[in-house]
Motif scaffolding. Structure first.
Motif, short mmCIF file in Angstrom:
data_model
loop_
_atom_site.label_atom_id
_atom_site.label_comp_id
_atom_site.label_asym_id
_atom_site.label_seq_id
_atom_site.Cartn_x
_atom_site.Cartn_y
_atom_site.Cartn_z
N SER A 18 50.00 20.23 36.14
CA SER A 18 49.57 21.05 37.26
C SER A 18 48.08 21.32 37.12
CB SER A 18 50.35 22.37 37.21
OG SER A 18 49.86 23.19 36.17
N PRO A 19 47.50 22.17 38.00
CA PRO A 19 46.09 22.52 37.82
C PRO A 19 45.81 23.20 36.49
CG PRO A 19 46.78 23.10 40.02
CD PRO A 19 48.02 22.70 39.26
N PHE A 20 46.86 23.62 35.78
CA PHE A 20 46.67 24.30 34.50
C PHE A 20 46.72 23.31 33.33
CE2 PHE A 20 48.83 26.92 37.60
CZ PHE A 20 47.92 27.94 37.74
N ALA A 21 46.60 22.01 33.63
CA ALA A 21 46.62 21.01 32.57
C ALA A 21 45.38 21.16 31.69
CB ALA A 21 46.65 19.62 33.20
N PRO A 22 45.42 20.56 30.48
CA PRO A 22 44.32 20.75 29.54
C PRO A 22 42.96 20.51 30.17
CG PRO A 22 46.12 19.62 28.47
CD PRO A 22 46.51 19.76 29.91
N GLY A 23 42.01 21.36 29.83
CA GLY A 23 40.66 21.32 30.36
C GLY A 23 39.98 22.62 30.03
N ILE A 24 38.70 22.69 30.27
CA ILE A 24 37.95 23.91 29.98
C ILE A 24 38.09 24.86 31.16
CG2 ILE A 24 35.65 24.85 29.56
CD1 ILE A 24 34.93 22.19 28.25
N PRO A 25 38.62 26.06 30.94
CA PRO A 25 38.80 26.98 32.06
C PRO A 25 37.47 27.55 32.54
CG PRO A 25 39.42 28.05 30.00
CD PRO A 25 39.11 26.62 29.66
N ARG A 26 37.30 27.60 33.84
CA ARG A 26 36.11 28.20 34.46
C ARG A 26 36.60 29.09 35.59
NH1 ARG A 26 31.98 27.68 30.90
NH2 ARG A 26 31.74 25.53 30.18
N GLN A 27 37.02 30.30 35.26
CA GLN A 27 37.71 31.15 36.21
C GLN A 27 36.82 32.18 36.91
OE1 GLN A 27 40.92 32.96 33.99
NE2 GLN A 27 42.24 31.19 34.30
N ILE A 28 35.56 32.26 36.55
CA ILE A 28 34.70 33.29 37.14
C ILE A 28 34.60 33.06 38.65
CG2 ILE A 28 32.41 34.36 37.11
CD1 ILE A 28 34.14 34.68 34.54
N PRO A 29 34.77 34.11 39.47
CA PRO A 29 34.67 33.94 40.93
C PRO A 29 33.35 33.33 41.34
CG PRO A 29 35.61 36.08 40.40
CD PRO A 29 35.17 35.48 39.09
N LEU A 30 33.31 32.85 42.58
CA LEU A 30 32.12 32.17 43.08
C LEU A 30 30.88 33.05 42.94
CD1 LEU A 30 33.62 30.53 46.28
CD2 LEU A 30 33.15 29.43 44.09
N ARG A 31 29.76 32.41 42.76
CA ARG A 31 28.48 33.11 42.60
C ARG A 31 28.20 33.97 43.83
NH1 ARG A 31 24.17 31.33 39.46
NH2 ARG A 31 25.22 29.32 39.26
N PRO A 32 27.79 35.22 43.66
CA PRO A 32 27.56 36.09 44.82
C PRO A 32 26.36 35.63 45.65
CG PRO A 32 26.79 37.16 42.82
CD PRO A 32 27.51 35.91 42.39
N ARG A 33 26.47 35.83 46.97
CA ARG A 33 25.34 35.55 47.84
C ARG A 33 24.44 36.79 47.92
NH1 ARG A 33 27.23 34.15 53.46
NH2 ARG A 33 28.70 35.85 53.09
N ASN A 34 23.18 36.55 48.19
CA ASN A 34 22.23 37.65 48.42
C ASN A 34 22.12 38.61 47.24
OD1 ASN A 34 21.61 36.75 51.05
ND2 ASN A 34 23.46 37.76 51.83
N PHE A 35 22.38 38.09 46.02
CA PHE A 35 22.24 38.94 44.84
C PHE A 35 20.76 39.12 44.53
CE2 PHE A 35 21.96 39.58 40.25
CZ PHE A 35 22.80 40.66 40.10
N HIS A 118 46.61 26.67 27.45
CA HIS A 118 47.52 25.57 27.16
C HIS A 118 48.60 25.90 26.12
CE1 HIS A 118 44.23 23.95 29.31
NE2 HIS A 118 43.44 23.82 28.25
N THR A 119 48.96 27.18 26.03
CA THR A 119 50.10 27.55 25.19
C THR A 119 51.39 27.18 25.90
OG1 THR A 119 48.83 29.42 24.31
CG2 THR A 119 51.22 29.46 23.98
N ASP A 120 52.31 26.58 25.18
CA ASP A 120 53.63 26.28 25.73
C ASP A 120 54.26 27.59 26.21
OD1 ASP A 120 56.24 25.59 26.27
OD2 ASP A 120 56.69 24.81 24.27
N PRO A 121 54.61 27.72 27.51
CA PRO A 121 55.18 28.99 27.99
C PRO A 121 56.38 29.46 27.19
CG PRO A 121 54.61 27.58 29.84
CD PRO A 121 54.42 26.75 28.59
N ALA A 122 57.17 28.52 26.68
CA ALA A 122 58.35 28.91 25.90
C ALA A 122 57.98 29.54 24.57
CB ALA A 122 59.25 27.70 25.66
N ARG A 123 56.72 29.37 24.12
CA ARG A 123 56.30 29.88 22.82
C ARG A 123 55.45 31.14 22.93
NH1 ARG A 123 59.88 27.15 19.77
NH2 ARG A 123 59.90 24.94 20.35
N ILE A 124 55.23 31.65 24.15
CA ILE A 124 54.46 32.88 24.30
C ILE A 124 55.29 34.05 23.80
CG2 ILE A 124 53.44 34.46 25.99
CD1 ILE A 124 52.68 31.99 27.64
N ALA A 125 54.68 34.89 22.99
CA ALA A 125 55.40 36.03 22.40
C ALA A 125 55.96 36.93 23.50
CB ALA A 125 54.47 36.82 21.50
#
Length: 690
Positions: A18-35, A118-125
């Motif tokens: 899925s989109p959650f496949a291995p990769g570097i996460p970049r989750q910060i919202p889009l850069r603000p306009r007029n900052f 990328h933790t296996d959901p079945a292994r999350i505490a």
């Protein structure tokens, strides 16, 4: 509909790419306009990031200030500018400390962070402290950025702090959060913009020539908006679309509105409300309808299809209205195609709903939005698990046609909308319609089984059960009870599962629902099997199979044959187990039900291995299907089974190859089995092997 448990020595569950496949996460919202004009604050954040890089220790910075002052814009602007300093990624969460419905549980945030890493959901505490420890372990030694937005308390933040590493953690809040000082946090007060900086922001929105031509009016506007960026953007942005309207005219209107709203006690509330009212008045009618309508939203954001349903409009018209709101800073597109309101905008929109729409109009819009989520969830679930029987009427009366082309797209949609769907479960339990609450739970069942969202599973099904009890609907109550029992099975709590499962069985009997009784019998049997009572389990499975035979349900019969194969295997009857598994395979074809065929093949292969029979053919076919499905945990488990077979035959090279494959997958999934497999690989081979 029954529970899914693994057979023999194979561990884990379906893990679809899925989109959650291995990769570097970049989750910060889009850069603000007029900052603009936060150089001093930027310098302090840059100093914190530099200190983290120099000594390899995390830095926590708390950005505090009133609503609308630009804390999130400051944080996102800095993290985008400094992205190269954090090569291992950036994680984001909105802790919703000041939104309706109460703050977010940090345990749920940790669940999401661990999945992203990328933790296996079945292994999350299962317990929050265990998750926090896993999170610290995964982030230790990395260089990451974290934005914890809208925090409500120091305790909420403390659970989410990463392990040792060159990290920066930015926390935004309207409170002081002095308790974080003990964790080494430094506080940066984010004040309203200075008058010159605020005027520069208006200039960026309107253009230099226009703003400087009405410098006095701009200064009045800045004062009326309290120098708050949210209010300034909301007030000035409509003017950018109306080049002939003067800034002075807008300032006069704001002054009149401010006098009308002077009963508000806090300066920032008055400034924001005045600006939002003026900006709203300048919108087109469709944009005003959308702005108000988003006040109905129960969850954190909305997609364009949801907005289209809300407006009862074509997608292109909904997108045009959304673009207008974004252009005047009344809506934020935080990721591509997904929009959210600032919590002050949400409160404002809800006031407008009460003021401008009739009870009937509000009810119709809310119901359209609810129907969008329910119908879409039903369609997604039907694609994910087409063979399962259903209780809710929407499955036989699917209104939206085929929304999803394949299982992957259905799973992606359910994952991306889970926060909204679970919010609607609670909202429909509280405010109606109650039947939607439990029907949404039913539509989430396959997602919960496959992706192990245990926390959300528990909260939604508990709310769904309460809604079913409000309706005095025994069948709906039974479905919810069964779901809570299966949750406990998946959490490895077989003894605790028996109480809700037996209650479900009684309720199905009261409802006179034979198919429900068969399902509950299966799940009780799975609990018995997990507790080491295969004879008792076999009785339950046989009872359920008789019901399926009476109802003529070939799929149910096949599923019970698979279950009876598991019970026979655990009783030590390999011949009977082989017969049951083979009978199930005749029904579960790869074209129609690849997942069930995979599970049956795994059960057959594990059974043959336990009786020293040849499991190679079944294991090879299972591996091929698991690879096609992207079922990583299954692939790893099958490789372990193949390694066992190779070891028994003295084929050391083949054994190590399979173990190496399993070790790589388990390591990527964050599974504890990775260490076990590594130890096995490191052990010297027995003498005489090849």
């Amino acid at each position: 509909m029954g529970a899914v448990v693994q057979a023999g020595t194979v561990h884990g569950d379906l893990h679809v790419h899925s989109p959650f496949a291995p990769g570097i996460p970049r989750q910060i919202p889009l850069r603000p306009r007029n900052f603009t004009d936060r150089e001093t604050e930027f310098d302090r954040l840059d100093a914190a990031a530099s200190a983290a890089r120099e000594d390899g220790s995390p830095r926590v910075v708390v950005l505090s200030g009133p609503g609308g002052v630009g804390k999130t814009a400051l944080a996102t602007g800095f993290l985008h500018a400094a992205a190269d300093s954090f090569p291992d990624g950036a994680l984001y969460t909105d802790l919703r400390g000041f939104a309706g419905g109460g703050p977010v549980d940090p345990a749920g945030v940790l669940d999401g962070f661990l999945r992203t890493l990328h933790t296996d959901p079945a292994r999350i505490a299962l317990d929050p402290m265990g998750r926090a420890a896993q999170f610290r372990s995964l982030t230790a030694g990395r260089r990451m950025a974290f934005l914890l937005d809208n925090a409500a308390s120091a305790a909420q933040v403390r659970m989410l702090l990463p392990g040792a590493g060159a990290h920066i953690v930015l926390v935004t809040t309207r409170l002081r959060l002095a308790g974080l000082a003990a964790d080494g946090a430094v506080s940066v007060a984010v004040e309203p913009l200075g008058e010159t900086a605020a005027a520069r922001l208006v200039e960026r929105i309107l253009g230099a020539e226009r703003a400087r031509g009405e410098a006095d009016a701009v200064r009045r506007l800045v004062g009326l908006c309290g120098r708050l960026p949210l209010a300034l953007c909301a007030a000035a942005s409509p003017l950018s679309l109306r080049p002939r309207q003067s800034v002075g005219h807008l300032a006069d209107r704001l002054a009149d509105e401010r006098d009308r709203l002077a009963r508000l006690s806090r300066e920032e509330e008055l400034s924001v409300r005045t600006a939002l009212d003026a900006s709203y008045a300048a919108l087109s009618d469709p944009a005003r309808r959308l702005y108000r309508g988003l006040g109905h939203a129960a969850g954190p954001d909305a997609s364009l299809p949801a907005m289209s349903a809300l407006l009862d409009a074509e997608p292109a018209d909904a997108e045009e209205a959304a673009d207008e709101l974004v252009s005047v800073h009344l809506l934020e597109e935080h990721t591509a195609g997904r929009y959210r309101q600032h919590d002050l905008n949400r409160l404002h929109a809800r006031r407008l709903l009460e003021d401008e729409e009739s009870t009937a109009e509000r009810g119709q819009a809310r119901r359209r939005l609810i129907d969008h989520y329910l119908d879409s969830a039903v369609d997604a679930d039907a694609v994910l698990n087409p063979g399962r029987w259903h209780l809710g009427s929407r499955y036989s009366d699917r209104r939206g046609g085929e929304r999803f082309a394949d299982r992957g797209s259905a799973l992606v949609w359910l994952e991306s909308e889970l926060a909204n769907l679970s919010a609607w479960v609670a909202a429909c339990r509280a405010d109606g319609p109650s039947e939607v609450s439990w029907q949404l739970c039913e539509a989430l069942r396959t997602l919960f089984v496959q992706r192990k969202h245990f926390d959300t599973w528990a909260t939604t099904y508990t709310a769904g059960l309460a809604a079913a009890r409000d309706l005095d609907d025994p069948a709906a109550q039974a479905f919810m009870l069964d779901g809570l029992g299966v949750l406990r099975l998946h959490r490895g709590e077989a003894a605790a599962a028996r109480q809700p499962l037996n209650a479900a069985l009684e309720m199905w009997t009261r409802a006179g629902h034979d198919l429900g009784r068969a399902s509950a019998l299966e799940d009780v049997g799975v609990a018995e099997l997990a507790m080491g009572a295969p004879a008792a389990a076999a009785e339950r499975f046989a009872w359920a199979m008789r019901i399926h035979e009476r109802l003529g349900r070939r799929r149910g019969i096949a599923l019970m044959r698979r279950r009876m194969g598991e019970a026979a295997r655990d009783r030590g009857d390999g011949v009977a187990a082989e017969g049951h598994f083979q009978a199930a395979l005749e029904y579960f074809t790869e074209d129609d039900e690849p997942y069930m065929r995979l599970r049956t093949l795994v059960g057959l292969a594990a059974c043959r291995r336990s009786f020293d029979a040849d499991a190679g053919g079944a294991a090879a076919e299972a591996l091929r299907i698991a690879t096609a499905l992207g079922a990583d945990a299954e692939i790893a488990g099958i490789n372990v089974l193949m390694a066992d077979a190779a070891a028994a035959e003295g084929r050391t090279a083949d054994e190590r190859e399979h173990l190496s494959t399993a070790s790589t997958i388990y390591s990527r999934l964050g599974s504890p089995r990775a260490e076990e497999i590594r130890r096995r690989i490191a052990a010297p081979p027995p003498p005489g092997t090849r």
